[in-house]
Design an enzyme around this catalytic site. Structure first.
Site, PDB file in Angstrom:
ATOM      1  N   ASP A  85      35.496  40.903  62.236  1.00  0.00           N
ATOM      2  CA  ASP A  85      36.630  40.279  61.547  1.00  0.00           C
ATOM      3  C   ASP A  85      37.621  41.387  61.166  1.00  0.00           C
ATOM      4  O   ASP A  85      37.257  42.342  60.482  1.00  0.00           O
ATOM      5  CB  ASP A  85      36.128  39.531  60.312  1.00  0.00           C
ATOM      6  CG  ASP A  85      37.143  38.542  59.779  1.00  0.00           C
ATOM      7  OD1 ASP A  85      38.365  38.795  59.904  1.00  0.00           O
ATOM      8  OD2 ASP A  85      36.726  37.516  59.210  1.00  0.00           O
ATOM      9  N   ASP A  96      45.045  38.022  60.457  1.00  0.00           N
ATOM     10  CA  ASP A  96      43.611  37.951  60.163  1.00  0.00           C
ATOM     11  C   ASP A  96      42.954  37.270  61.359  1.00  0.00           C
ATOM     12  O   ASP A  96      43.352  36.165  61.738  1.00  0.00           O
ATOM     13  CB  ASP A  96      43.454  37.126  58.875  1.00  0.00           C
ATOM     14  CG  ASP A  96      42.031  37.013  58.374  1.00  0.00           C
ATOM     15  OD1 ASP A  96      41.125  37.632  58.964  1.00  0.00           O
ATOM     16  OD2 ASP A  96      41.830  36.275  57.373  1.00  0.00           O
ATOM     17  N   HIS A 155      42.300  29.594  55.309  1.00  0.00           N
ATOM     18  CA  HIS A 155      43.046  29.830  54.073  1.00  0.00           C
ATOM     19  C   HIS A 155      44.515  30.117  54.349  1.00  0.00           C
ATOM     20  O   HIS A 155      44.878  30.488  55.466  1.00  0.00           O
ATOM     21  CB  HIS A 155      42.430  31.021  53.328  1.00  0.00           C
ATOM     22  CG  HIS A 155      42.222  32.233  54.207  1.00  0.00           C
ATOM     23  ND1 HIS A 155      43.136  33.232  54.311  1.00  0.00           N
ATOM     24  CD2 HIS A 155      41.210  32.569  55.060  1.00  0.00           C
ATOM     25  CE1 HIS A 155      42.698  34.148  55.171  1.00  0.00           C
ATOM     26  NE2 HIS A 155      41.525  33.770  55.657  1.00  0.00           N
ATOM     27  N   HIS A 163      43.847  35.600  50.555  1.00  0.00           N
ATOM     28  CA  HIS A 163      43.463  34.211  50.286  1.00  0.00           C
ATOM     29  C   HIS A 163      44.429  33.655  49.250  1.00  0.00           C
ATOM     30  O   HIS A 163      44.249  33.859  48.054  1.00  0.00           O
ATOM     31  CB  HIS A 163      42.011  34.120  49.819  1.00  0.00           C
ATOM     32  CG  HIS A 163      41.037  34.415  50.909  1.00  0.00           C
ATOM     33  ND1 HIS A 163      40.360  33.419  51.577  1.00  0.00           N
ATOM     34  CD2 HIS A 163      40.664  35.569  51.485  1.00  0.00           C
ATOM     35  CE1 HIS A 163      39.598  33.980  52.516  1.00  0.00           C
ATOM     36  NE2 HIS A 163      39.750  35.282  52.482  1.00  0.00           N
ATOM     37  N   GLU A 188      39.579  29.372  60.677  1.00  0.00           N
ATOM     38  CA  GLU A 188      38.344  30.067  61.034  1.00  0.00           C
ATOM     39  C   GLU A 188      37.085  29.219  60.870  1.00  0.00           C
ATOM     40  O   GLU A 188      36.387  29.347  59.878  1.00  0.00           O
ATOM     41  CB  GLU A 188      38.205  31.379  60.260  1.00  0.00           C
ATOM     42  CG  GLU A 188      38.394  31.291  58.756  1.00  0.00           C
ATOM     43  CD  GLU A 188      38.247  32.675  58.099  1.00  0.00           C
ATOM     44  OE1 GLU A 188      37.322  33.410  58.450  1.00  0.00           O
ATOM     45  OE2 GLU A 188      39.076  32.994  57.238  1.00  0.00           O
ATOM     46  N   GLU A 277      38.426  33.180  64.722  1.00  0.00           N
ATOM     47  CA  GLU A 277      39.552  33.056  63.780  1.00  0.00           C
ATOM     48  C   GLU A 277      40.865  33.547  64.387  1.00  0.00           C
ATOM     49  O   GLU A 277      40.889  34.544  65.109  1.00  0.00           O
ATOM     50  CB  GLU A 277      39.263  33.894  62.518  1.00  0.00           C
ATOM     51  CG  GLU A 277      40.409  33.882  61.500  1.00  0.00           C
ATOM     52  CD  GLU A 277      40.117  34.694  60.248  1.00  0.00           C
ATOM     53  OE1 GLU A 277      39.324  35.659  60.318  1.00  0.00           O
ATOM     54  OE2 GLU A 277      40.698  34.358  59.197  1.00  0.00           O
TER      55      GLU A 277
HETATM   56 MN    MN Z   1      39.083  37.152  58.858  1.00  0.00          MN
HETATM   57 MN    MN Z   2      40.319  34.772  57.140  1.00  0.00          MN
END
Ligand code: MN
Ligand code: MN
Length: 296
Positions: A85, A96, A155, A163, A188, A277
């Site tokens: 990630d 992200d 998010h 977030h 995600e 994601e």
């Molecule tokens: Mn992530």
């Molecule tokens: Mn994320």
């Protein structure tokens, strides 16, 4: 969404596309976790951006929030299901993204299924749809043999905030929150062979500065450096030097609440977990979404 902001989101997404490619290339059996994290984070810095958080390398039943520490010697195993990630930001505008690798290919079908579900989820997001409709849609895509992890969600992204308030669950939920043109969000879904619930484990070498007054020279010095991360998560690997004294100081900062330490998130049944994601700018391209982090 202002054009300048949009361009910064697109820029961080472009760098993350390169970072994904690099991570996939080097994530082979025997590669040290540290090498993956350092290489990816250095790539981001060499492109003139900063990591938005330490690269998360979470294996098997670990779903998220493990990053190698300064002394980690762990290497990738043949059968490991490793979630990578990665986050980068351009002046606080975050990309992200996450992919899952499994060198032996034993769990490839699950990884592919997860990827396909993400693609359908990205298609579903449109201005006017609600977070509740989204969750129902995603849950309906999950084959019987897997469960979606219910307490890990997509998010909203904010300026220097990973977030930003609204969560985007991948299962049925009652949220009436409406997606709007110009929203920056991370989608995600996580799949598992367990029952689909995550609990907190031990500390995962990921920290977040919270501020506050602290005693002690070493603690104050460290907290000053932490402020440089602009309220985003950090790794002790990122300091020029991190001595035994710094380690003690960080421990004290965590105890006093000036720094938060993230626990590793693990599936309760020790079920294998996969993740996929991407970051999306909703409806900004003549009404269509831009998936900033997707190149393949
Ligand atoms: Mn992530
Ligand atoms: Mn994320």
């Amino acid at each position: 969404m202002e054009e300048e902001v949009k361009q910064k989101y697109v820029r961080s997404g472009k760098v993350i596309q390169k970072a994904r490619k690099k991570a996939r290339e080097i994530a082979e059996p025997g590669t040290e976790y540290r090498e993956i994290a350092d290489t990816v984070e250095d790539l981001i810095r060499n492109e003139g951006l900063e990591p938005a958080f330490p690269v998360n390398l979470s294996a098997d039943e670990e779903a998220a929030h493990y990053s190698p520490g300064t002394g980690t010697e762990r290497v990738i195993g043949e059968d490991e299901v490793l979630k990578i990630d990665i986050g980068a930001h351009c002046d606080g505008y975050i990309a992200d993204t996450a992919l899952t690798v499994n060198p032996s290919g034993k769990h490839q079908k699950m990884i592919e299924t997860n990827r396909e579900i993400l693609e359908k989820a990205l298609e579903f997001v449109k201005p006017g749809k609600t977070v509740g409709e989204f969750g129902t849609f995603v849950q309906n895509q999950i084959p019987d043999e897997y469960n979606v992890v219910r307490n890990l969600t997509g998010h909203y992204l904010g300026h220097y905030t990973q977030h930003a308030g609204v969560s985007i669950p991948n299962n049925r939920n009652a949220s009436n929150h409406v997606f709007e043109k110009g929203d920056a969000i991370a989608i995600e879904p996580f799949l598992t062979k367990g029952s689909g619930k995550i609990k907190e484990g031990k500390e995962g070498n990921i920290y977040l500065g919270q501020g506050g007054n602290v005693r002690g020279r070493a603690e104050r010095k460290l907290l000053k450096q932490v402020k440089g991360f602009e309220g985003l998560p950090f790794s002790p690997r990122w300091f020029d030097s991190f001595s035994g004294r710094d380690k003690m100081a960080l421990k004290k900062l965590v105890q006093s609440g000036a720094v938060k330490s993230y626990p590793i998130l693990r599936e309760v049944d020790k079920g294998i977990v996969t993740q996929a994601e991407h970051t999306v700018l909703v409806g900004v391209d003549d009404g269509e979404n831009i998936v900033t982090t997707r190149s393949d």
